[in-house]
Design a protein around this motif. Sequence first.
Motif, mmCIF file in Angstrom:
data_model
loop_
_atom_site.group_PDB
_atom_site.id
_atom_site.type_symbol
_atom_site.label_atom_id
_atom_site.label_comp_id
_atom_site.label_asym_id
_atom_site.label_seq_id
_atom_site.Cartn_x
_atom_site.Cartn_y
_atom_site.Cartn_z
ATOM 1 N N CYS A 101 0.800 -1.229 0.000
ATOM 2 C CA CYS A 101 0.000 0.000 0.000
ATOM 3 C C CYS A 101 0.831 1.276 0.000
ATOM 4 C CB CYS A 101 -0.931 -0.003 1.202
ATOM 5 S SG CYS A 101 -2.082 -1.382 1.222
ATOM 6 N N GLY A 102 2.105 1.190 -0.403
ATOM 7 C CA GLY A 102 2.873 2.414 -0.570
ATOM 8 C C GLY A 102 3.694 2.842 0.630
ATOM 9 N N PHE A 103 3.617 2.102 1.735
ATOM 10 C CA PHE A 103 4.415 2.494 2.892
ATOM 11 C C PHE A 103 5.763 1.745 2.888
ATOM 12 C CE2 PHE A 103 2.031 4.879 6.410
ATOM 13 C CZ PHE A 103 1.295 5.586 5.494
ATOM 14 N N GLY A 161 5.508 -0.553 -3.034
ATOM 15 C CA GLY A 161 4.365 -0.176 -3.854
ATOM 16 C C GLY A 161 4.222 1.330 -3.982
ATOM 17 N N GLN A 218 -3.492 3.495 4.822
ATOM 18 C CA GLN A 218 -3.161 2.529 3.772
ATOM 19 C C GLN A 218 -4.397 1.777 3.280
ATOM 20 O OE1 GLN A 218 0.771 0.359 4.521
ATOM 21 N NE2 GLN A 218 0.486 1.356 6.486
#
Lengths: 253, 253, 253, 253
Positions: C37-39, C42, C92
């Motif tokens: 989720c980008g943390f 990604g 997220q």
Amino acid sequence: MTAAIDLNADLGESFGAYTIGDDLALLEVVTSASVACGFHAGDPMVMTRTVRAAAQRGVSVGAHVGYRDLQGFGRRAVAMPPAELTADVLYQLGALEAIAKANGARVGYVKPHGALYNTAAADPTVAAALVEAVRGFDSGLPVLTLPGCEMWKACADAGVRAVGECFADRGYDAAGRLVPRSAPGAVLHDVDIVVARAVEMATSGAVTAVDGSSVRVDAESMCLHGDTPGAAALAAAVRDGLRRAGVELRSFV
Amino acid sequence: MTAAIDLNADLGESFGAYTIGDDLALLEVVTSASVACGFHAGDPMVMTRTVRAAAQRGVSVGAHVGYRDLQGFGRRAVAMPPAELTADVLYQLGALEAIAKANGARVGYVKPHGALYNTAAADPTVAAALVEAVRGFDSGLPVLTLPGCEMWKACADAGVRAVGECFADRGYDAAGRLVPRSAPGAVLHDVDIVVARAVEMATSGAVTAVDGSSVRVDAESMCLHGDTPGAAALAAAVRDGLRRAGVELRSFV
Amino acid sequence: MTAAIDLNADLGESFGAYTIGDDLALLEVVTSASVACGFHAGDPMVMTRTVRAAAQRGVSVGAHVGYRDLQGFGRRAVAMPPAELTADVLYQLGALEAIAKANGARVGYVKPHGALYNTAAADPTVAAALVEAVRGFDSGLPVLTLPGCEMWKACADAGVRAVGECFADRGYDAAGRLVPRSAPGAVLHDVDIVVARAVEMATSGAVTAVDGSSVRVDAESMCLHGDTPGAAALAAAVRDGLRRAGVELRSFV
Amino acid sequence: MTAAIDLNADLGESFGAYTIGDDLALLEVVTSASVACGFHAGDPMVMTRTVRAAAQRGVSVGAHVGYRDLQGFGRRAVAMPPAELTADVLYQLGALEAIAKANGARVGYVKPHGALYNTAAADPTVAAALVEAVRGFDSGLPVLTLPGCEMWKACADAGVRAVGECFADRGYDAAGRLVPRSAPGAVLHDVDIVVARAVEMATSGAVTAVDGSSVRVDAESMCLHGDTPGAAALAAAVRDGLRRAGVELRSFV
């Protein structure tokens, strides 16, 4: 014989549009500026402005190295292999030195910040990784830390000069350690008391602990806080009190 | 008289758990390694490993400075005041130099990356901000760039040595400029053709443009790409072809 | 009666120009995709591509939430107050859900990643903070975790469905815990053995531990690794072996 | 018939240890809070505190989406493919919505921030990418923007409600555009003048331009600035002036 001490503060902690601390006011007080290097705080432009302002006032510049954690302001320990920590610290040291050199200053000392300060004080592996970076960068660079802690020992082992610091506005226990921030008496706010303790530490090398006993404080530098309301005024009061007591203020660099 | 040229490639572009490029294979081919400095790619540990590997092979280390944009790999221009760009570049130069010095290497040159390479080639203000950083860091440090571009001119104006580079696998137009990647003939993939052009450029100082004319290519260094599939094999073929043609491969540093 | 199990893998871990894992190959195998989720890994574009590809193949999408630590790929625990962790996880979950919904998918479950998976499994406070986020987002969302761990208990306490997962290529001790990666027998590489264990777990609910005893593995989902060389081939072999053994592969969502 | 207008301000722009703006004071004034979503400013914990405080006061929450550029506070345009921008905006919308929903609020509108506001107002491709995200998230969500700009048109084309905003403390030219910040008369500081113009706009739908002419301002919302010294006091003065003039203050959501 004259007592002398250095006054240091954490500066250059602003980031982009975000401002923390009254750096210009503090720079009129301190003799050493620990400048954030862009990992836990600071950015290249803030570093530029801070070293320029320090150089103009004859204030020594130190590299205030920290964990790469802007979100947590470097107050959260990040577990990482020692070689990574050494690389992270070298990176910060070099970054600040390049900016300092191009702007009329030089990195004169190193001080770990926040969680890295605490971890290096307690964990010999972290301390050794940090000292490894200092040696790789410039083995003549002194490190500001707590007298007697693991970082202090790691410096001694590696032939790096450790410079002890004390805190005018923090309580000490009978063993000479700082009272944890969660305990009563950890932080002192009364200006007169803080000034009196600063003078006591600078002239006698000792301070009254929370239990009333007197403890040794072997410090060449006294840390002043810069990011709290009233910080600049408190710092100026400490400086004035030290001067009135005949204490010479000069950098340890 | 012997023809000689430097072979350079962009290396150290991995980040944390993310790997890009076959750095060790490229380091067997190139004479200069342009090492990412943690803004558009790379991190302190990757930088450490890359400069060590370069030092072991006698490969020169250059600072591959870029915009702070890991998400975009430094391929997106970031508009910022010139003073900020100067500070950002100084920061990167110093960071790499500290890691290099502690690991047996030194920063021997500077090369802007991606969007910064292109912006500095076209915009005199950006070029001047970049040169300002180089001068503040070490005015003896050469800068790798396109012959004749704005960055080239800014170096000349500032008394900084500009080193021209050419591209074995890129098409040139009749004016000696690179064919834009969106146009036909921009990138050459046939190994034999790429090798032949590399030899042509290194021995004659000229290359055949897309319109069939011959254009001057005043280059002391030839750029090889490292992050595409087959890059290492193509690089090795170019190196072998140059050697067979009697071209000496040596760093310009 | 037919045995059935879900196959899950960590996907969408690429970032910008950096690629990790063969997502498209894995999506042909798994029934559930845990999407970064980008943390810790990604980015919004990678998330978009991953949920689209999952939706096209009828694969369930889960939110693979982690610590905000791209540099460490989410493998380093970050100490933070529970309320901050809850906020980070909500952030997220919502980010992935918005991208999923706009691209024909929905977030069907939650799985913590790396250090957060381990911390939540061991620390009730962290587990409770994570469950708090799930409840605040959608209390009907199941959480993929180790049967019996603190995260499992925190879900039970909060009325959130916990879905147990097992690992085909990991060794178990006699107490049903995973053998630590530093110990012998932690990771199995022989394809035949991994497939045989996968079938054993899916059909009998038990597996042979490193000491030869048989231990219960109460799992509705089996985790396949996606970011190691040969991962896609191993995953396909497990799928084929399960099918041959008559095990139905279906998402638990 | 009663005149009515919404008062909006940019809030939740603090980050970690860094504070910007007096959010609690502004929340006593505005009817809509445009909350930063963690890309150009804000973080999950700041978002949590801000939406809670807004919900407690009955203030509408909007998603203040921006470029991912904390260093530049979202004031620097980042060139990126439209699909990436759509994904970035969806990510932010979902993140804020999840935090809002778990804390008693909902995202009621969208407002682009800083460079994204300006780029979307001028560039139809950027505007379309932004509207695409809004539609993918919730096509009923209104977008706050400048009446008549490209963003306004893109909303109209896509069937998304555009809500016009005006600025009490900014100068307008005869064409109804804002005077650029670099030109004289761009920003008004005199409280009485700002209040008078606010009342004029809210009651007549027009305002006096820098050339003395009267221009139409079709606005359902009036933007108040929150991050300048004296911002809260100026905002309160505008609110009081509008109330005294009989203007009803109510959210457009």
